[in-house]
Design an enzyme around this catalytic site. Sequence first.
Site, PDB file in Angstrom:
ATOM      1  N   SER A 182       0.825  -1.208   0.000  1.00 53.18           N
ATOM      2  CA  SER A 182       0.000   0.000   0.000  1.00 53.18           C
ATOM      3  C   SER A 182       0.864   1.264   0.000  1.00 53.18           C
ATOM      4  CB  SER A 182      -0.953  -0.039   1.201  1.00 53.18           C
ATOM      5  OG  SER A 182      -1.914   0.985   1.126  1.00 53.18           O
ATOM      6  N   ASP A 240      -8.890  -3.216  -5.624  1.00 55.41           N
ATOM      7  CA  ASP A 240      -8.836  -4.094  -4.452  1.00 55.41           C
ATOM      8  C   ASP A 240      -9.765  -3.635  -3.333  1.00 55.41           C
ATOM      9  OD1 ASP A 240      -7.566  -1.923  -3.231  1.00 55.41           O
ATOM     10  OD2 ASP A 240      -5.560  -2.757  -3.414  1.00 55.41           O
ATOM     11  N   HIS A 258      -7.694  -5.221  -0.254  1.00 57.04           N
ATOM     12  CA  HIS A 258      -6.488  -4.416  -0.095  1.00 57.04           C
ATOM     13  C   HIS A 258      -5.530  -4.960   0.970  1.00 57.04           C
ATOM     14  CE1 HIS A 258      -4.004  -0.875  -0.477  1.00 57.04           C
ATOM     15  NE2 HIS A 258      -4.123  -0.627   0.816  1.00 57.04           N
TER      16      HIS A 258
END
Length: 535
Positions: free
Chosen positions: A182, A389, A414
């Site tokens: 991320s 996601d 995610h």
Amino acid sequence: MLLDDILQSVELWLKLIKKPQSQQPYVNPNLDPVLLVPGIGGSMLNAVDDANGNQERVWVRFLSAEYKLKTKLWSRYDPSTGKTVSLDKNSTIVIPEDRHGLYAIDILDPDLIVGSESVYYFHDMIVEMRKWGFEEGKTLFGFGYDFRQSNRLPETMDRLAAKLESIYNAAGGKKINIISHSMGGLLVKCFMSLQSDIFEKYVKNWIAIAAPFQGAPGLINSTFLNGMSFVEGWEQNLFISKWSMHQLLIECPSIYELMGCPNFHWQHTPVLELWRERQNPDGKSHVILESYPPSDNVGILEQALVNNTVNNDGEELPMPFNTEILKCAIKTWEILSSAKLPSQVKFYNIYGTNLETAHSVCYGSADKPVTDLQQLRYFQAKLVCVNGDGTVPVESAKADGLNAEARIGVPGEHRGILREPHLFRILKHWLKAGDPDPFYNPLNDYVILPTAFEVEVHKEKGVEVASLKEDWEIISQDQDDHSNTADKASVSSLSVSQEGANHSYSEAHATVIVHPSNEGKQHVQLNALAVSVDA
């Protein structure tokens, strides 16, 4: 569904409390070291009492979470230093370094009696990598950081430089594989740009997972206006309210750096939309839909949050949309866009797919237009979604701007993608952790090994007959996890026919035999016969 959640939590708890095995873990001394870098909210944070030096975990925790967030983590941005500082002036936020940095990014609330996947950050990946032979402190490390700060904060950049040097030395001079998740991808890219010589000296490969390289516009716009939940499901009732999270994040440079990049040439431009009532020259009103792309939506956010405040120890403090932080974010975007991958470093990009992901947000409706922008926080946003996601759109995650060795989409959520067996197999392949399989294709995540192939064609008097026999072995880890428990082979048949010009005719028949799985292998046989008749 709730019962399922409870059962899953109990199962996780049982896994945690079962006695460790007495045998020594497998260690492969030939592996190159790996450094795990988390995303926003993915590092445990401790508050240190400046008076007595006592520490307590303030992120993440379920017990007293709301109170600790407000008293220890609510912050103000200082433009003179470029740093966000806690409103509590008597404590300092630090990142625990236990287990060579892995403790802070493993299970974010290790005191939970009943396990919760929502705070299991890199835990499953750490467990898996130890099975492959990685050893904590020798070939496996973690880098936690204060995720409230800018991704290019000099203090963070210097800590990362020191971390890379220490890993390089601990591993006996081996270069490092960085695996980021991320927002951690933005932090690594900033470091690569600002300290490129150190990056090139110590890094061998960089694998970015679910990185919002061009931002997460839908999520961030709705976060500024409506707040954000760090956890989903029933745990929300035990954790922090969306609005309390909002009051934290509005002073975090990292959040502004996740806004949709205004200079990126989006294939599908993300917009902030408002249904507004406007006056005609004749005095009559009409309702229109206004759209604001990333380069134009700041004015809306400023007006919506102009009177936002927080109560700190009885004092109301203004907390509007912070234009000083926005200036910091603009500089960060410039640094990210100019980053170059050193020629000696290989880059891999894994992005999440198959989930509806907020891209644009819309407030109000033709029947109920927005009349007061300060009331947007009370509106339920309508989301326009794209593939992603659930947090980062595919378009943003793929747009790394670098010379990638591979870009691979993995279906997954995610944070949940960090627990996907599909992801683990790809990482194991790229990290060369185990016997290399030349037939493995990370893009498809399976091996098809042809074992036999026979074809015969016979043509006589306008009739052509072709026969085909082919055998394969399909090798996939999923065969172990989801194997066919049937004792007998399954047989399927397929027939097709086609009429051509001048009354020509063709037909084909095929039989596919799928044998039961055995030790991760599945034998498949194809027998086909085709007949073609000319007019």
